[in-house]
Write an enzyme that holds these catalytic residues in place. Structure first.
Site, short mmCIF file in Angstrom:
data_model
loop_
_atom_site.label_atom_id
_atom_site.label_comp_id
_atom_site.label_asym_id
_atom_site.label_seq_id
_atom_site.Cartn_x
_atom_site.Cartn_y
_atom_site.Cartn_z
N GLY A 65 -1.97 22.47 4.91
CA GLY A 65 -0.76 22.21 3.92
C GLY A 65 0.51 23.64 4.80
N SER A 66 1.06 24.31 4.00
CA SER A 66 2.42 25.29 4.38
C SER A 66 1.71 27.32 4.72
CB SER A 66 2.95 25.30 3.11
OG SER A 66 3.51 24.30 3.02
N THR A 67 0.12 26.93 4.30
CA THR A 67 -0.57 28.30 4.37
C THR A 67 -0.29 28.35 6.26
OG1 THR A 67 -2.30 27.00 4.64
CG2 THR A 67 -2.57 28.32 3.14
N LYS A 98 1.56 27.15 8.20
CA LYS A 98 3.07 27.75 8.56
C LYS A 98 2.75 29.93 9.23
CE LYS A 98 5.94 25.06 6.20
NZ LYS A 98 6.23 24.44 4.95
#
Lengths: 384, 572
Positions: free
Chosen positions: B291-293, B295
């Site tokens: 997920g966004s980690t 990013k």
């Protein structure tokens, strides 16, 4: 020591008895008690009796056995013969009876119960049979027109038939073997030996084919395959014990072998007290047998010679078979070790036999030679 | 004897009256004596045979008669943590064996053993006892009481053998790191297996593993921190009714793992459930769309490419549609965002556009360089291989930019994050102690120093700025920075908007990050109805709790300078 002037029966007995024999028999009886303490508690516990049930009973039987042995040793040769004749008759009757009223144990009828006491008539038959055969052979030798050999053969046939009917092949073998040795000593011609040897071999083959358990035991011994459990255990116990044993009560084989207090007491002795004790036991047996035969050799009287030889030969056969089985020298065969294995009938009967040996080997004035027809010769021969 | 016989005959000859009869009589007597001698000889021979047999048996070796073969019990070295606390050690236990050839009554043995060992398998044990072999195990590793009770039964043919058994004083505390040994004390999982693979197994096989020669194996684990981490993830899993949770504390400058836990786990002293599918070590053996980690890496990549600076802007006004997929923002701002805004608002659209700057090839190359696409190399045997699209297309690059379409392990995500935080040095993670010098020797530079500096700024900003998704990770005095990740899980082939996999990757203290703390929580539910279930609500608090409780053990000084200053200002 009793004075030569003392004419009481006990004093005479003590002067004339063969003390080496007496010592050997008493040693064996003592060992029997000691080893019953080693071997039997495990068996007794396994079948739910008190630990010392068999040991106590062994002592309980040893006392009358000792008494019987000493009592019989007081008898004269003629009295021994009479006693044997009576014992033979009673045993034969009981052995017929046992086929009908006997207690069946493990597929064989060998025991009769009298007022709560189980006895095995075939044990008592053995000494009586030996004495009577010795008498028959001696009579035939003395007077060839007396058909002693024929009667002995008929008697053997009856005894063997009754033993096979039980069936009790161990005792059959003993009876045949002892009879054969006695006949051999009584001067059986070599042709007869060959014929009887062939018959014996035929009998062995017949036993192998007729009785599956005999065939099984022999097969297992020869091939080493199948259930050789007890014999393996016996041998391993002796190996495990080594020369000086693992110590009293430390043995394990007695907990494993079902008949450790009877047929495998020798192995138990080996495990707990070492091969040294096995040697001691073996030497005692060998001593008795060889001394008995040696006495027979020197004996002037045919009956005494055959009787003593026959009695020690049965004794010797039993010891040899038992030790051989324990040491895996021969196929498994249930055979008691005289005086040492547990068993009331066996102990009393052995005591009677050895009492007879003692009675017959007592030193006595050399009998007048019954040369030729009785009463004809009157020479007195000097004692040797 | 012959002489004797002749004497007889001569005497008989002197008696003329009955010379014939007497002669015949003596002849039989002589034959009889001969035969007695023969019988004696035969008996002598038989007794000699028995004596020979006794002597032969006396010289037999008792062992050769079929006792059980003595077996070398495998000794293992102790495992200790970095401060020397025992994590695993050998203890002696008694194991029950039988010698079936010596068993008389198998039924009796089983019946009696059942009184002490009720769980013994009757049929199986019966077959063992009837097998006729020399040695079988009946029950390994009994308690002293069981051993005593069995002794009391007094059964023949059975015995005990002392064996080494592994004991873990901490129980499940470090189960996934330490792993397991089998009944023969051979390592079959975790560091136990690693120790075997380093040559102990060969040593044991050759019988040279002598206890006193075995030096304890020291791990990089700190038992105190390990306990805190496991405690926190267990609590979080319970609190949020998650199916699993995990966390790792990693030294950002050396790659040492200080603590790592994944629940549900198992008790290595009684590992009946260790092989259950959901008891795996999710931190290294589970792969997830992080997920966004991810990013963090997309942003670092964009900054490191030199084409983007912190002041660059990306248009996040409209969703991106590619093929059948439409990329939207969760916290949509509907405007043009700067790079820090893309990061703290966790803009999917912005991240996709950042990746676009680098291109598909560059994107894949960067992730590979930072180690997220390859199977991680470390001591633990339980390491999963990340998965990525077979052929990278535009859509993959876009989704991977915000953490979907590529699965990797949480541990290697933390390792990658360490590289972003420590100024660009990537190490393989290790569970063994590693000095700074050793770390520098194995490190590879993956991003520029300047990019690392920017990333530290962004992490700190995300935890402090209004609207930053990592605010719940803040711990007073310890300057925590981090990035949340709330991934939607695939349910029945579709991304679900309610079933989530959340992660939070953090570093502290942010001015010079010493440690990376990464937490994951699988399928968390809202703590109470109406509350959120995104990473900020559950994964971030795990991290803050771990840091609050363990920072002092980790040797990080609290510094309340900035906050107190702010307070002083506000009081004025």
């Amino acid at each position: 020591m009793a004075s030569r002037l003392d004419k009481s029966p006990v004093a005479i007995w003590w002067r004339t008895i063969d003390r080496w024999f007496l010592a050997a028999f008493l040693s064996l009886m003592g060992l029997g008690i000691i080893l019953s303490f080693a071997a039997s508690p495990a068996v007794a516990e396994r079948i739910g009796l008190g630990s010392f049930h068999f040991a106590t009973r062994q002592i309980f039987f040893t006392l009358p056995a000792l008494a019987v042995m000493l009592a019989v040793s007081f008898l004269e040769a003629r009295e021994v013969r009479r006693m044997a004749l009576i014992m033979l008759c009673i045993s034969l009757v009981l052995m017929v009876a046992v086929l009908y009223i006997g207690v069946e144990v493990k597929g064989a009828r060998r025991w009769v119960s009298f007022a709560g006491v189980s006895i095995q008539p075939s044990e008592f038959l053995k000494p009586a049979f030996v004495i009577v055969c010795a008498w028959l052979f001696a009579e035939h030798a003395r007077q060839p027109d007396i058909p002693g050999n024929l009667f002995a053969m008929i008697l053997l046939g009856v005894v063997v038939t009754l033993l096979v009917a039980q069936p009790d092949l161990g005792q059959t073998m003993l009876a045949l073997g002892t009879w054969g040795v006695m006949f051999f000593m009584a001067g059986m011609p070599w042709l007869w030996i060959v014929v009887l040897g062939a018959l014996g071999a035929g009998g062995a083959v017949a036993a192998y084919t007729i009785f599956p358990h005999v065939a099984g035991r022999i097969d297992r011994f020869v091939t080493g395959e199948g259930d050789t459990f007890q014999v393996d255990m016996g041998r391993e116990a002796v190996i495990n014990g080594g020369w000086f044993g693992v110590g009293p009560g430390e043995g394990t084989v007695k907990r494993i072998i079902p008949d450790s207090h009877a047929d495998f007491v020798f192995a138990v002795a080996g495990e707990e007290f070492g091969i040294v004790l096995c040697f001691a036991i073996m030497f005692l047996f060998a001593f008795i047998v060889l001394r008995g035969l040696n006495t027979a050799l020197k004996e002037q009287d045919d009956f005494t010679r055959y009787a003593v030889a026959g009695l020690v030969v049965v004794f010797g056969f039993q010891s040899v078979i038992n030790m051989g089985v324990n040491l895996q020298l021969m196929p498994a065969k249930g055979m008691t070790l005289p005086f040492i294995s547990y068993g009331g009938s066996s102990l009393i009967a052995i005591a009677i036999s050895m009492g007879m040996v003692l009675a017959l080997t007592r030193k006595r004035p050399e009998k007048r030679k019954q040369v030729g027809f009785s009463g004809l010769s009157q020479h007195a021969m000097p004692a040797e | 004897m012959k002489k004797f016989w002749r004497k007889r005959i001569s005497k008989a000859e002197s008696s003329t009256a009955s010379i014939v009869v007497d002669g015949a009589r003596k002849a039989t007597g002589g034959r009889s004596k001969n035969r007695v001698v023969m019988t004696m000889a035969v008996f002598l021979g038989i007794y000699a045979t028995i004596a020979g047999r006794l002597v032969y048996l006396g010289f037999q070796d008792p062992e050769a008669s079929g006792g059980p073969v003595s077996r070398v019990t495998a000794s293992r070295p102790d495992i200790v943590d970095r401060n020397g606390e025992i994590l695993a050690t050998d203890i002696k236990t008694a194991s029950l064996f039988a010698e079936p050839r010596r068993i008389v009554d198998a039924d009796e043995v089983i019946e009696k053993l059942q009184t002490v060992l009720p769980d013994i398998e009757v049929e199986q044990t019966y077959n063992k006892l009837k097998s006729g072999t020399g040695f079988v195990w009946l029950k390994r590793q009994l308690s002293p009481k069981q051993q005593n009770d069995i002794m009391q039964l007094g059964l023949p043919g059975i015995g005990f053998r002392t064996e080494k058994r592994r004991f873990y004083p901490g129980g499940p505390t470090a189960s996934h790191i330490l792993g397991l040994t089998n009944i023969d004390n051979q390592g079959i999982a975790g560091m136990e297996k690693y120790i075997d693979d380093q040559g102990l197994a060969d040593l044991q096989a050759s019988g040279l593993a002598v206890p006193k020669d075995l030096k304890p194996v020291r791990l990089s684990i700190d038992l105190r921190v390990q306990h805190i981490v496991r405690d926190e993830v267990s609590r979080a899993m319970e609190k949020f009714h998650a199916i699993a949770a995990g966390a790792v504390v990693l030294n950002a400058k050396t790659g040492e793992v200080l603590a790592m836990a994944s629940v549900p786990d198992f008790d290595p002293n009684n590992p009946y459930n260790a092989l259950d599918k959901d008891h795996l070590n999710r931190m290294s053996a589970g792969t997830y769309e992080m997920g966004s980690t991810i990013k963090s890496f997309t942003t670092a990549m964009a900054l490191d490419s030199g084409k983007v600076t912190l002041n660059s802007t990306f248009d996040a006004r409209r969703p991106i549609t590619i093929g059948r997929q439409t990329i939207r923002d969760f916290h949509g701002k509907g405007r043009i965002l700067t790079v820090p805004e893309v990061f703290i608002y966790s803009s999917n659209i912005g991240s996709a556009r950042e990746a676009d700057v680098v291109g598909i090839e560059g994107h894949r190359e960067f992730l590979k360089r930072i180690g997220l696409l390859d199977r991680m190399k470390t001591e633990l045997p339980e390491v999963a291989r990340p998965s990525e699209p077979k052929v990278w297309k535009k859509v993959h690059s876009i989704t991977i930019a915000f953490g979907h379409g590529m699965s990797t392990t949480p541990l290697q995500t933390a390792v990658g994050a360490a590289a972003l935080m420590n100024g660009g040095l990537l190490f393989e993670p290790t569970f063994l102690p590693r000095t700074q010098a050793q770390a520098d020797a194995v490190a590879t530079r993956v991003i520029k120093e300047k990019t690392g500096e920017d990333m530290r700024y962004l992490y700190r900003l995300n935890a402090t700025a209004p609207g930053g998704s990592g605010k719940r990770a803040a711990v007073p005095g310890y300057r925590v920075g981090g990035k949340t990740g709330t991934a939607e899980k695939v349910v029945n082939g579709r991304y679900s908007s309610t079933v989530r996999f959340n992660a939070f990757v953090a570093a502290f203290p942010m001015e010079d990050p010493q440690y990376i703390v990464l937490s994951i929580i699988d399928e968390p539910k809202p703590e109470k109805p109406g509350a959120g279930a995104t990473a900020g609500f559950n994964a971030a608090p795990i991290v803050s709790n771990i840091i609050r409780r363990s920072a002092s053990f980790l040797g990080v000084q609290p510094d309340f300078g900035h906050e107190t200053e702010a307070k002083l200002v506000s009081y004025q």
